[in-house]
Design a protein around this motif. Sequence first.
Motif, mmCIF file in Angstrom:
data_model
loop_
_atom_site.group_PDB
_atom_site.id
_atom_site.type_symbol
_atom_site.label_atom_id
_atom_site.label_comp_id
_atom_site.label_asym_id
_atom_site.label_seq_id
_atom_site.Cartn_x
_atom_site.Cartn_y
_atom_site.Cartn_z
ATOM 1 N N TYR A 1 -2.967 -42.832 18.944
ATOM 2 C CA TYR A 1 -1.966 -41.909 18.335
ATOM 3 C C TYR A 1 -0.943 -42.304 18.909
ATOM 4 O O TYR A 1 0.081 -42.287 18.005
ATOM 5 C CB TYR A 1 -2.467 -40.293 18.678
ATOM 6 N N LYS B 1 1.786 -38.336 18.766
ATOM 7 C CA LYS B 1 2.575 -38.813 17.748
ATOM 8 C C LYS B 1 4.151 -38.690 17.993
ATOM 9 O O LYS B 1 4.945 -40.002 17.991
ATOM 10 C CB LYS B 1 2.597 -38.095 16.395
ATOM 11 N N ARG C 1 -4.363 -31.020 29.505
ATOM 12 C CA ARG C 1 -4.446 -29.963 28.139
ATOM 13 C C ARG C 1 -3.987 -30.422 26.795
ATOM 14 O O ARG C 1 -4.224 -29.814 26.035
ATOM 15 C CB ARG C 1 -3.826 -28.644 28.779
ATOM 16 N N ASN C 2 -3.276 -31.372 27.082
ATOM 17 C CA ASN C 2 -2.359 -31.984 25.763
ATOM 18 C C ASN C 2 -2.900 -33.222 25.062
ATOM 19 O O ASN C 2 -2.333 -33.807 24.157
ATOM 20 C CB ASN C 2 -1.025 -32.038 25.690
ATOM 21 N N GLU D 1 -12.917 -40.769 22.948
ATOM 22 C CA GLU D 1 -11.816 -39.814 22.269
ATOM 23 C C GLU D 1 -10.340 -40.056 23.196
ATOM 24 O O GLU D 1 -9.194 -40.102 22.860
ATOM 25 C CB GLU D 1 -12.031 -38.391 22.670
ATOM 26 N N LEU E 1 -8.697 -43.207 21.480
ATOM 27 C CA LEU E 1 -8.343 -42.588 20.283
ATOM 28 C C LEU E 1 -7.025 -41.741 20.440
ATOM 29 O O LEU E 1 -5.979 -41.868 19.611
ATOM 30 C CB LEU E 1 -9.390 -42.002 19.458
ATOM 31 N N ARG F 1 -6.451 -38.066 30.885
ATOM 32 C CA ARG F 1 -7.813 -37.661 30.106
ATOM 33 C C ARG F 1 -7.959 -36.230 30.225
ATOM 34 O O ARG F 1 -7.699 -35.753 31.057
ATOM 35 C CB ARG F 1 -8.932 -38.322 30.846
ATOM 36 N N MET G 1 -9.793 -32.562 29.903
ATOM 37 C CA MET G 1 -10.889 -32.342 30.762
ATOM 38 C C MET G 1 -12.313 -32.502 30.259
ATOM 39 O O MET G 1 -13.393 -32.548 31.333
ATOM 40 C CB MET G 1 -10.913 -30.756 30.830
ATOM 41 N N SER G 2 -12.868 -32.766 29.066
ATOM 42 C CA SER G 2 -13.896 -32.821 28.592
ATOM 43 C C SER G 2 -14.010 -34.110 27.532
ATOM 44 O O SER G 2 -14.705 -34.140 26.640
ATOM 45 C CB SER G 2 -14.767 -31.707 28.048
ATOM 46 N N ALA G 3 -13.134 -34.943 27.555
ATOM 47 C CA ALA G 3 -12.714 -35.927 26.657
ATOM 48 C C ALA G 3 -13.830 -37.258 27.060
ATOM 49 O O ALA G 3 -13.733 -37.288 28.129
ATOM 50 C CB ALA G 3 -11.258 -36.565 26.710
ATOM 51 N N MET H 1 -5.340 -33.764 23.339
ATOM 52 C CA MET H 1 -5.705 -33.679 21.940
ATOM 53 C C MET H 1 -4.531 -32.830 21.152
ATOM 54 O O MET H 1 -5.113 -32.547 20.044
ATOM 55 C CB MET H 1 -7.034 -33.049 21.793
ATOM 56 N N ASN H 2 -3.289 -32.762 21.699
ATOM 57 C CA ASN H 2 -2.327 -32.295 20.932
ATOM 58 C C ASN H 2 -1.702 -33.415 20.195
ATOM 59 O O ASN H 2 -0.716 -34.176 20.600
ATOM 60 C CB ASN H 2 -1.299 -31.604 21.949
ATOM 61 N N TYR H 3 -2.285 -33.682 18.974
ATOM 62 C CA TYR H 3 -2.165 -34.944 18.292
ATOM 63 C C TYR H 3 -0.482 -35.094 17.945
ATOM 64 O O TYR H 3 -0.033 -36.142 17.838
ATOM 65 C CB TYR H 3 -3.099 -35.110 17.345
ATOM 66 N N ARG H 4 0.198 -33.818 17.565
ATOM 67 C CA ARG H 4 1.407 -33.909 17.092
ATOM 68 C C ARG H 4 2.543 -34.480 18.264
ATOM 69 O O ARG H 4 3.343 -35.291 17.948
ATOM 70 C CB ARG H 4 1.949 -32.673 16.681
#
Lengths: 245, 245, 245, 245
Positions: free
Chosen positions: D134, D106, D97-98, D127, D130, D119, D121-123, D100-103
Amino acid sequence: MGQGQFQVIGGPCSVETEEQMRMVAQALVDNGVRLMRGGAYKPRTSPYSFQGIEEDGLKLMRKVADEFGLLIVTELMDARDLPVFEEYADILQIGTRNMMNYRLLKDVGRTSRPVLLKRGMSATIQEFLLAAEYIAAGGNQKIILCERGIRTFDSETRNMLDLTAVPVLKEKTHLPVIVDPSHGTGRSALVSPMGLAAAACGADGLLIEIHPNPSEALSDGDQALDVASFTQFMQKLCVLLQALQ
Amino acid sequence: MGQGQFQVIGGPCSVETEEQMRMVAQALVDNGVRLMRGGAYKPRTSPYSFQGIEEDGLKLMRKVADEFGLLIVTELMDARDLPVFEEYADILQIGTRNMMNYRLLKDVGRTSRPVLLKRGMSATIQEFLLAAEYIAAGGNQKIILCERGIRTFDSETRNMLDLTAVPVLKEKTHLPVIVDPSHGTGRSALVSPMGLAAAACGADGLLIEIHPNPSEALSDGDQALDVASFTQFMQKLCVLLQALQ
Amino acid sequence: MGQGQFQVIGGPCSVETEEQMRMVAQALVDNGVRLMRGGAYKPRTSPYSFQGIEEDGLKLMRKVADEFGLLIVTELMDARDLPVFEEYADILQIGTRNMMNYRLLKDVGRTSRPVLLKRGMSATIQEFLLAAEYIAAGGNQKIILCERGIRTFDSETRNMLDLTAVPVLKEKTHLPVIVDPSHGTGRSALVSPMGLAAAACGADGLLIEIHPNPSEALSDGDQALDVASFTQFMQKLCVLLQALQ
Amino acid sequence: MGQGQFQVIGGPCSVETEEQMRMVAQALVDNGVRLMRGGAYKPRTSPYSFQGIEEDGLKLMRKVADEFGLLIVTELMDARDLPVFEEYADILQIGTRNMMNYRLLKDVGRTSRPVLLKRGMSATIQEFLLAAEYIAAGGNQKIILCERGIRTFDSETRNMLDLTAVPVLKEKTHLPVIVDPSHGTGRSALVSPMGLAAAACGADGLLIEIHPNPSEALSDGDQALDVASFTQFMQKLCVLLQALQ
């Protein structure tokens, strides 16, 4: 919103310059729109893409919004930024990538700001409502749900706009439901037909990306309307909303 | 269709009795609809579900259609049935399960009947257009494309109605594009909002399931409108279409 | 198959020439494989792509198969071709695009030939089993189920091979379950790892595309193994199968 | 990991009691496993589900891990918890769930702890890579990629395990790639076949949920192996890995 008053939120994907935001603000005011969006902190798929101008963007938006009498909607990505968002923003957006960032949801559940919650890329309706429940459980019931397209197999559009989510959500909740046809399609030519369709199936509002010069936008220029197209769209929308009453 | 004239096709999922079809036909005529649908040969997921009344159904529809001055749209599943369909039906429907049955597409490409081609459950826009190309390559250019929902992860609705397909298809082809909100949602309460949305984003027509008594339908009763709901929907649609002109 | 004996089916996507089929047949025999596949009638997305050499292909395969003592698996697209298939083919394949062509399923349910049924691109496990039930209901219980990849959002591979379908199907049915890693991935470099994985999770066999010269194949060359790669793969598979016993 | 040494990470979904963790640790040691997982902070779809015992869970895991000579893998949901995680945990997991929690990405890019990145759920594969970028961009290159199933239309399993991601990722990166067949299927009966399949297609390791008494687990009991099943699985895995060398 949600009280019979259809609301449009307009503005660029990213806040870039004061001149840009002023042109957008003028276009909003000219079309009777009171809510301005703009991204200051940007969640980008690649760490090497433009990441937003951050706090400077919030200040710039606030200045322009105050000048034009607008309210600001902008995306919060990290609870540590809450103090600065509470100083400059009116409505906190939780983006699609953070719909299941439950700690962030709990944090905005403790603020007094309304929250615009975007549906996750592959979130079911039930998961979307439970994400809203994380916010409400903290005491903040000022939640706006936003359908913005889901991920499917077809690559004609950036996402697959799930307009049926609008009447389905309205059966299950009293929260206002808005639609973002800009991210939901990824192509400016599709924003107007899908924005009208959203209104026709019962949405309480729209989130529309506008840029004074889409071809020079620092992010998502392909899906932004220019001022003339936005004005034309608002006229069609107005006619449609009157017919639907 | 496709010439500025919005067309509605209405009727039950399955042809059951003459009384049923007569009640449907009356509702169509009362609402200015000229195209009647009804399934005589039914593609059902289970071999043990009701499979349709076949040739009797075609004859029964023809009789009622002639009495009320209607045209018939009905699904062809097998090229071996073409002679009987050419005798009784006006428009041949190719169902979602057969969108990639290329031999059947070639066969209807050689008839003179218009073909209503439904999008496959997981067909891309390009595959959908290439399926139409199979028909056109045989010489039959009277093709109506029908968006009817695609398969995604969400189980709130039977399928995920992809309304964006409407403006996307209209950019790529001159063929008329209609929408089936009945199969596209699977729930009668969603047919009206999604039917209106389809019209708002530029569809050339709708395919609506109607049953005099949905709770007793032999198939797909959950998604059929009764006559009163259909009438109400047609009134809303009429207002919307006038506003959109 | 399904009796503890792991079976490999190998051959080109399309039957092209006698020399091609002879080279394939030799590679099969050299690796202890007894089942040869080859497409004579080809279901292609575009009507303008190569459609197969049809009856000539069936005859050519029969000739080569008899010479090398092999059995033939080949795709039937239309019930009207059944007589010629019954003359030349040993196992009838129903392709992914026809998994819901219920009339065709009923027709092969009345033949005495074993049927290799491929899973539809977006068919659930339940729909797949009900498609098999259409065949079985006609009296033909010699059915082989074949997982060949489903359609999802990711475009790295042609399809998304759903290997979990293997143990799930084996819980629900006694029918043999095989896997097609060639179509299931669309890339020859992935055929070997995914073929081994299929064996490791309990598949009863594999369907592997082989071409003497993949870069000159008339269809699907990207996913075909050449003879050397196939031989190498068969050696690894053999070691793995012995370890799993 | 990633140097020819296949690694298994085992443990319960949620840390519950010291006795539970001790039984798990014993099972790991008995099977030659050195990495123990356990969730102290739990990302649950509903705010009303059990949310983990938080810092107490980390301390408890540390105590048991030290006693048995194990390393700890546990999920970090919020950068504000980093100090406590750096005190008690060895490998930081970023959950699906995280992704794509880009912060957050980082932030873990600036720690010295290895990161296990699941990974989304729908990455897409791109993505996913990438998201790893990060982390790497912050200076932390100790990243383990974990395939854990994606979201599709089929509801037979909790997720659709995408094993093809393993060879695809290994073509594109030198990072180790592991597989979580527990979340990837959601059903304990499928963990063993899919774990073996993951090893067969080239995974560098597995993440397996183990619970001394799955039927009483506070979360995800359906997908946990009990100690006897885990032991049995490890024996099969060992045979398979030897054959694959």
